[in-house]
Scaffold this motif. Structure first.
Motif, short mmCIF file in Angstrom:
data_model
loop_
_atom_site.label_atom_id
_atom_site.label_comp_id
_atom_site.label_asym_id
_atom_site.label_seq_id
_atom_site.Cartn_x
_atom_site.Cartn_y
_atom_site.Cartn_z
N PRO A 56 -3.55 17.61 -29.52
CA PRO A 56 -4.56 16.80 -29.08
C PRO A 56 -4.04 15.47 -29.12
CG PRO A 56 -5.67 18.40 -30.23
CD PRO A 56 -4.08 18.83 -30.42
N ARG A 57 -3.09 14.97 -30.10
CA ARG A 57 -2.42 13.58 -30.08
C ARG A 57 -1.17 13.59 -29.15
NH1 ARG A 57 -3.58 10.25 -34.60
NH2 ARG A 57 -5.00 10.92 -35.85
N LEU A 58 -1.01 14.28 -28.16
CA LEU A 58 -0.08 14.05 -27.04
C LEU A 58 -0.30 12.71 -26.79
CD1 LEU A 58 2.33 15.33 -25.37
CD2 LEU A 58 0.51 15.69 -23.65
N CYS A 59 0.93 12.00 -26.44
CA CYS A 59 0.83 10.63 -26.29
C CYS A 59 0.44 10.15 -24.97
CB CYS A 59 2.45 10.00 -26.37
SG CYS A 59 2.63 8.39 -25.73
N LEU A 60 -0.66 9.39 -24.89
CA LEU A 60 -1.44 8.99 -23.63
C LEU A 60 -0.60 8.11 -22.84
CD1 LEU A 60 -5.11 8.21 -25.08
CD2 LEU A 60 -4.38 10.19 -23.71
N GLY A 61 0.09 7.56 -23.52
CA GLY A 61 1.26 6.41 -22.63
C GLY A 61 2.27 7.37 -22.32
N LYS A 62 2.53 8.45 -22.13
CA LYS A 62 3.68 9.12 -21.88
C LYS A 62 4.16 8.78 -20.22
CE LYS A 62 5.77 13.68 -21.14
NZ LYS A 62 5.77 15.13 -21.28
N ASP A 66 17.31 -6.55 -28.22
CA ASP A 66 16.47 -7.82 -28.41
C ASP A 66 15.91 -7.93 -26.95
OD1 ASP A 66 15.31 -10.14 -29.60
OD2 ASP A 66 17.04 -10.92 -28.19
N VAL A 67 16.64 -8.01 -25.93
CA VAL A 67 16.18 -8.47 -24.57
C VAL A 67 15.22 -7.29 -24.12
CG1 VAL A 67 16.90 -8.28 -22.02
CG2 VAL A 67 18.34 -9.44 -23.89
N LEU A 68 15.42 -5.98 -24.41
CA LEU A 68 14.58 -4.94 -23.90
C LEU A 68 13.03 -5.10 -24.95
CD1 LEU A 68 17.06 -1.94 -23.57
CD2 LEU A 68 15.92 -3.45 -21.54
N LEU A 69 13.28 -5.37 -26.02
CA LEU A 69 12.22 -5.37 -26.70
C LEU A 69 11.36 -6.56 -26.44
CD1 LEU A 69 13.75 -5.05 -30.55
CD2 LEU A 69 11.73 -3.77 -29.39
N ARG A 70 11.87 -7.44 -26.02
CA ARG A 70 11.08 -8.92 -25.44
C ARG A 70 10.34 -8.58 -24.14
NH1 ARG A 70 12.75 -14.13 -26.88
NH2 ARG A 70 14.37 -14.10 -28.66
N LEU A 71 11.09 -7.80 -23.12
CA LEU A 71 10.78 -7.21 -21.84
C LEU A 71 9.38 -6.21 -22.23
CD1 LEU A 71 10.93 -6.71 -18.62
CD2 LEU A 71 12.27 -4.74 -19.39
N THR A 72 9.37 -5.42 -23.15
CA THR A 72 8.48 -4.51 -23.20
C THR A 72 7.25 -5.04 -24.13
OG1 THR A 72 9.35 -3.51 -25.16
CG2 THR A 72 9.76 -2.37 -23.16
N PHE A 73 7.59 -6.02 -24.82
CA PHE A 73 6.40 -6.81 -25.42
C PHE A 73 5.58 -7.64 -24.43
CE2 PHE A 73 5.31 -10.79 -28.04
CZ PHE A 73 4.40 -10.19 -28.39
N ASP A 74 6.25 -8.38 -23.66
CA ASP A 74 5.40 -9.09 -22.55
C ASP A 74 4.64 -7.94 -21.50
OD1 ASP A 74 6.41 -11.33 -23.27
OD2 ASP A 74 7.76 -11.87 -21.72
N ASN A 75 5.34 -6.84 -21.29
CA ASN A 75 4.73 -5.94 -20.57
C ASN A 75 3.40 -5.30 -21.16
OD1 ASN A 75 5.71 -2.87 -18.80
ND2 ASN A 75 4.35 -4.35 -18.21
N ASN A 110 -1.71 -1.85 -33.14
CA ASN A 110 -1.35 -0.14 -32.74
C ASN A 110 -0.77 -0.34 -31.35
OD1 ASN A 110 -2.47 2.20 -34.77
ND2 ASN A 110 -3.36 0.20 -35.18
N PHE A 111 -1.40 -1.10 -30.33
CA PHE A 111 -0.71 -0.73 -28.99
C PHE A 111 0.43 -1.68 -28.99
CE2 PHE A 111 -5.04 1.15 -28.09
CZ PHE A 111 -4.64 2.10 -27.49
N ILE A 112 0.67 -2.71 -29.52
CA ILE A 112 1.98 -3.21 -29.40
C ILE A 112 3.03 -2.28 -29.92
CG2 ILE A 112 3.36 -4.97 -30.41
CD1 ILE A 112 0.74 -6.80 -30.32
N LEU A 113 2.77 -1.72 -31.12
CA LEU A 113 3.73 -0.71 -31.69
C LEU A 113 4.08 0.44 -30.63
CD1 LEU A 113 5.30 0.65 -33.92
CD2 LEU A 113 3.16 1.93 -34.88
N ALA A 114 3.06 0.76 -29.99
CA ALA A 114 3.10 1.96 -29.20
C ALA A 114 3.92 1.51 -27.70
CB ALA A 114 1.50 2.40 -28.45
N GLY A 115 3.44 0.57 -27.19
CA GLY A 115 4.26 0.03 -26.01
C GLY A 115 5.27 -0.77 -25.98
N ARG A 116 5.64 -1.49 -26.96
CA ARG A 116 6.86 -2.24 -27.17
C ARG A 116 8.07 -1.55 -27.79
NH1 ARG A 116 8.83 -4.99 -31.82
NH2 ARG A 116 9.99 -6.72 -31.35
#
Length: 554
Positions: free
Chosen positions: A488-494, A208-217, A332-338
């Motif tokens: 071609p769909r390699l993750c851009l945020g890797k 839960d703590v890490l989900l909160r951190l990455t969500f804010d980020n 979509n970017f919340i799903l990817a980054g959080r």
């Protein structure tokens, strides 16, 4: 006269006795006939059931799972769902040498080909990429949640979004923003929260703590807003719970007949009602972000986040993007980054708890890198100074930490399975024939457990498999290690994800030992990303100066 009465009485008695005997005989023969008739039916029923069962179990040898009349392989799938779906699926795929065809009931839409063969993955992700889009079924199933965002788009819609995001992700401004925002979040929120838990001997849910951190980020980087989800007092954020519920319920659509979930959605009952309510809360958050940004832009406030970039672009008709499309971008970017980074970190810390020798090696590397990168730095300054902030160049040199995180992703990929739909008749490299319209599911989770890919120690947590002899990190083929997709769909945020995970992990490990509560159940949840079903309940123990001191070589 008396004689006649006696004769009549004898006649009546004889008649009654004869009738009773006749009735008894009739009942007896009826009973015998009834028993023979129904015993025959009973035996026939038993024989038929045995025949069906034997045929179903014989089909398991050739098809991977028993095939039952009408129901197909559905009973096996239901069993898998009640246990651990990903482990169950892995057992079947490994038993079938990496590929098998799932046959669902005739009244459902569950038929598909499942694979974990690296040759097939390279074929569908790269060689014949254009023949394997996400597909109509996938897009329709997730449209309520993801809309036309990058993870749910194909062809031109996907290409336009990817091009825009790629330019942004590779800019110097984005990289600087990533480093600055993470530094602020870790040192002003995450570490004070963890220190408070240590002082109060409080158990926390690290997931839960890490989900909160990455969500804010991700919100700070992608949308230029700070939700404040990771503040030390852990405020209640309705969006976070709603988003997790929405991803879980959306995933269940893939294992539910389409007509059933569409009917439930139409009536607004059951899990579909819950999904609708969750998506409404998600939409409220996204709409508030969009409205705030529009007001700031109207006041000529200069912004450089991803949302602002899309707001300034035009669609294929030369018109500004609609609020609905901008909402899809946000979700979509919340799903990817959080979700992906926080989920990966949760499994990583659980694996460290199970393998303390790996944690010791990471701690040693952190100390070694810091000393080698900072000339004139005295070890006392580092040991005593709990406010030590790692620099980007130091994070980059932490190869063993990078390897350990990759190993965690190999065993517990944030996206355990993915979906494609073939648009023409093709044949996989392993010989599997795919007809146009066939749904293909590839199991990234299974690939990390295959001896044919990773060797006999494939189920062991072994970061060393990612290191060269000189100790430097060595990447693997995207079709062997598909945690970040491939082709071609390699993750851009890797790169962003690795930096985020390494910075957070190093900051925690340098200061604390993370101990999972005894007997805490750790199993994956059935959702779009590999959440821990019960979270990760841990105690934190502060490292003392003597413990850190032994790793410094002066």
């Amino acid at each position: 006269m008396h004689h006649n009465i006696s004769n009549n009485h004898s006649f009546i008695v004889t008649k009654l006795a004869t009738n009773n005997i006749t009735t008894t005989n009739m009942n007896f023969f009826s009973l015998i006939f009834f028993l023979l008739q129904h015993v025959h039916i009973f035996e026939l029923t038993i024989a038929t059931a045995m025949f069906i069962a034997l045929r179903a179990w014989r089909s398991k040898r050739h098809h991977g799972l028993p095939i039952w009349p009408i129901l197909g392989m559905l009973p096996s799938l239901l069993y898998g769902i009640t246990t651990n779906l990903y482990e169950w699926l892995s057992e079947v795929l490994i038993r079938q040498n990496g590929t098998f065809t799932f046959q669902g009931p005739w009244f459902a839409s569950l038929d598909c080909v499942l694979t974990s063969d690296p040759r097939n993955l390279e074929y569908l992700l790269k060689t014949k990429f254009s023949s394997f889009p996400k597909g109509r079924f996938f897009r329709y199933t997730l449209r309520d949640l993801l809309g036309n965002g990058i993870f749910n788009a194909d062809k031109e819609a996907w290409q336009r979004q990817r091009k825009t995001v790629s330019l942004e992700f590779h800019s110097t401004m984005f990289r600087n923003l990533t480093a600055e925002s993470l530094l602020e979040l870790v040192h002003k929120r995450l570490l004070p929260l963890l220190e408070s838990c240590v002082n109060k001997s409080r158990v926390i849910d690290l997931q839960d703590v890490l989900l909160r951190l990455t969500f804010d980020n991700v919100c700070m980087i992608a949308f230029g807003v700070d939700p404040g989800c990771s503040q030390p007092h852990l405020p209640d954020i309705p969006f976070a719970t709603a988003f997790e519920d929405a991803t879980e319920t959306s995933m269940r659509r893939f294992i539910t007949p389409v007509w059933m979930w569409k009917f439930m959605r139409h009536l607004n009952v059951g899990v579909e009602k819950r999904l609708k309510e969750s998506i409404e809360k998600v939409d409220e958050f996204a709409e508030s972000v969009i409205m705030t940004r529009k007001k700031e832009l109207a006041l000529q406030h200069d912004k450089s986040d991803l949302l602002t970039v899309f707001m300034r672009l035009k669609d294929e008709n030369g018109m500004a993007y609609s609020d609905k499309f901008l909402r899809d971008i946000c979700v979509n970017f919340i799903l990817a980054g959080r979700d992906t980074s926080s989920v990966a970190l949760s499994w990583f810390f659980w694996l460290l708890h199970m393998n303390p020798q790996v944690e010791e090696k990471i701690l040693a590397e952190i100390c070694r890198v810091v000393l080698s990168q900072r000339e004139g730095l005295k070890k006392e300054e580092v040991v005593v100074g709990s406010c030590l902030a790692f620099r980007p160049e130091e994070i980059k040199k932490m190869d063993y930490l990078h390897a350990a995180l990759s190993e965690a992703l190999r065993l517990y990929p944030s996206v355990p399975v993915d979906h494609k739909e073939v648009v023409e008749d093709v044949t996989f490299p392993d010989g599997t024939v795919l007809l146009k319209g066939t749904k293909v599911i590839y199991s990234i989770y299974t690939m990390g457990r295959m001896e044919s890919i990773w060797g006999k120690d494939c189920k062991e947590f072994k970061p060393e498999r990612w290191l060269r002899e000189n100790g430097h990190f060595m990447s693997e083929s995207a079709y062997k290690f598909t945690a970040f997709n491939g082709g071609p769909r390699l993750c851009l945020g890797k790169d962003f994800a690795y930096y985020q995970m390494k910075y957070a992990a190093a900051s925690i490990i340098f200061r604390y030992r993370v101990k999972v509560l005894e007997n805490h159940p750790v199993v994956p949840k059935l959702a779009l990303t590999l959440y821990m079903k019960h979270g990760l309940k841990v105690n934190l123990q502060r490292r003392d100066a003597a413990e850190i001191d032994k790793y410094f070589k002066v």
